[in-house]
Design a protein around this motif. Structure first.
Motif, PDB file in Angstrom:
ATOM      1  N   VAL A   1      12.406   2.823  -3.178  1.00 24.51           N
ATOM      2  CA  VAL A   1      12.460   3.872  -4.377  1.00 24.51           C
ATOM      3  C   VAL A   1      13.701   4.594  -4.185  1.00 24.51           C
ATOM      4  CG1 VAL A   1      11.119   5.588  -5.812  1.00 24.51           C
ATOM      5  CG2 VAL A   1       9.940   4.056  -4.580  1.00 24.51           C
ATOM      6  N   THR A   2      14.540   4.097  -5.097  1.00 25.47           N
ATOM      7  CA  THR A   2      15.925   4.848  -4.877  1.00 25.47           C
ATOM      8  C   THR A   2      16.545   5.049  -6.622  1.00 25.47           C
ATOM      9  OG1 THR A   2      16.992   2.543  -5.397  1.00 25.47           O
ATOM     10  CG2 THR A   2      16.615   3.351  -3.146  1.00 25.47           C
ATOM     11  N   GLY A   3      17.572   5.832  -6.461  1.00 20.40           N
ATOM     12  CA  GLY A   3      18.223   6.492  -7.539  1.00 20.40           C
ATOM     13  C   GLY A   3      17.612   7.294  -8.557  1.00 20.40           C
ATOM     14  N   ASN A   4      17.459   6.714 -10.055  1.00 22.28           N
ATOM     15  CA  ASN A   4      16.872   7.599 -10.893  1.00 22.28           C
ATOM     16  C   ASN A   4      15.292   7.713 -10.602  1.00 22.28           C
ATOM     17  OD1 ASN A   4      19.402   8.219 -12.140  1.00 22.28           O
ATOM     18  ND2 ASN A   4      19.126   6.354 -13.305  1.00 22.28           N
ATOM     19  N   ILE A   5      15.035   6.457 -10.190  1.00 27.76           N
ATOM     20  CA  ILE A   5      13.533   6.457 -10.152  1.00 27.76           C
ATOM     21  C   ILE A   5      13.160   7.401  -9.021  1.00 27.76           C
ATOM     22  CG2 ILE A   5      11.566   4.867  -9.497  1.00 27.76           C
ATOM     23  CD1 ILE A   5      13.196   3.937 -12.016  1.00 27.76           C
TER      24      ILE A   5
END
Length: 131
Positions: free
Chosen positions: A89-93
Motif C-alpha cells: 500500500v503506497t502513495g495516495n492509498i
C-alpha cells in the motif's frame, strides 16, 4: 460455481492465498460491485488455508467505496477465522489508510515477502528454544 476474476490475480504462496489487484484504478460503481463479489470468492478460497493476503502493488487510485469493501472483507475474514493482511500500500492509498487509521483494524505489511513471513511469525516453541 467459481467466478472468474476480472480485478484480481489469485495464487497460492506457501500456505497463503495471495490476491493481487490487476487494475491500477477502481473508481466506478460497477467495478466496485464486481470487486466485492471477487472478495466473497476469496473468502471461499482462503477457507482452508485460513490465511489471505491482498496485494495493492498495482493500485494507484480507488474510490472511498472500495474502503468499505475492504473493511467488509476484513470482517468476513474475522468471522471465518481467516488471518487477513494487505501489502504494498503506497502513495495516495497509503495516505488515505493512515488518515482513516485502517492500520488499526487491518494488518498492513510493507511487501508480499514480509507479509507472508508475518503469517508464520515465531511460534511459542521458539520463545522457549523448543523448535
Amino acid at each position: 460455481m467459481a467466478i472468474k476474476y476480472h480485478y484480481l490475480r489469485v495464487k497460492d504462496v506457501q500456505d497463503v492465498v495471495v490476491a493481487e489487484f490487476i487494475q491500477s484504478s477502481i473508481l466506478d460503481e460497477t467495478a466496485i460491485d464486481r470487486v466485492g463479489k471477487e472478495f466473497e470468492q476469496l473468502i471461499l478460497e482462503a477457507a482452508t488455508a485460513k490465511k489471505l493476503l491482498l496485494n495493492f502493488r498495482a493500485i494507484e487510485y480507488m474510490s472511498s467505496a472500495m474502503i468499505g469493501k475492504l473493511i467488509l472483507l476484513n470482517k468476513n475474514c474475522k468471522n471465518a477465522k481467516i488471518k487477513f493482511k494487505v501489502c504494498n500500500v503506497t502513495g495516495n492509498i497509503l495516505e488515505v489508510f493512515q488518515i482513516m487509521k485502517i492500520g488499526k483494524v487491518i494488518d498492513i505489511q510493507k511487501d508480499e515477502k514480509s507479509a507472508i513471513a508475518a503469517f508464520s511469525g515465531p511460534s511459542i516453541g521458539k520463545w522457549f528454544g523448543l523448535s
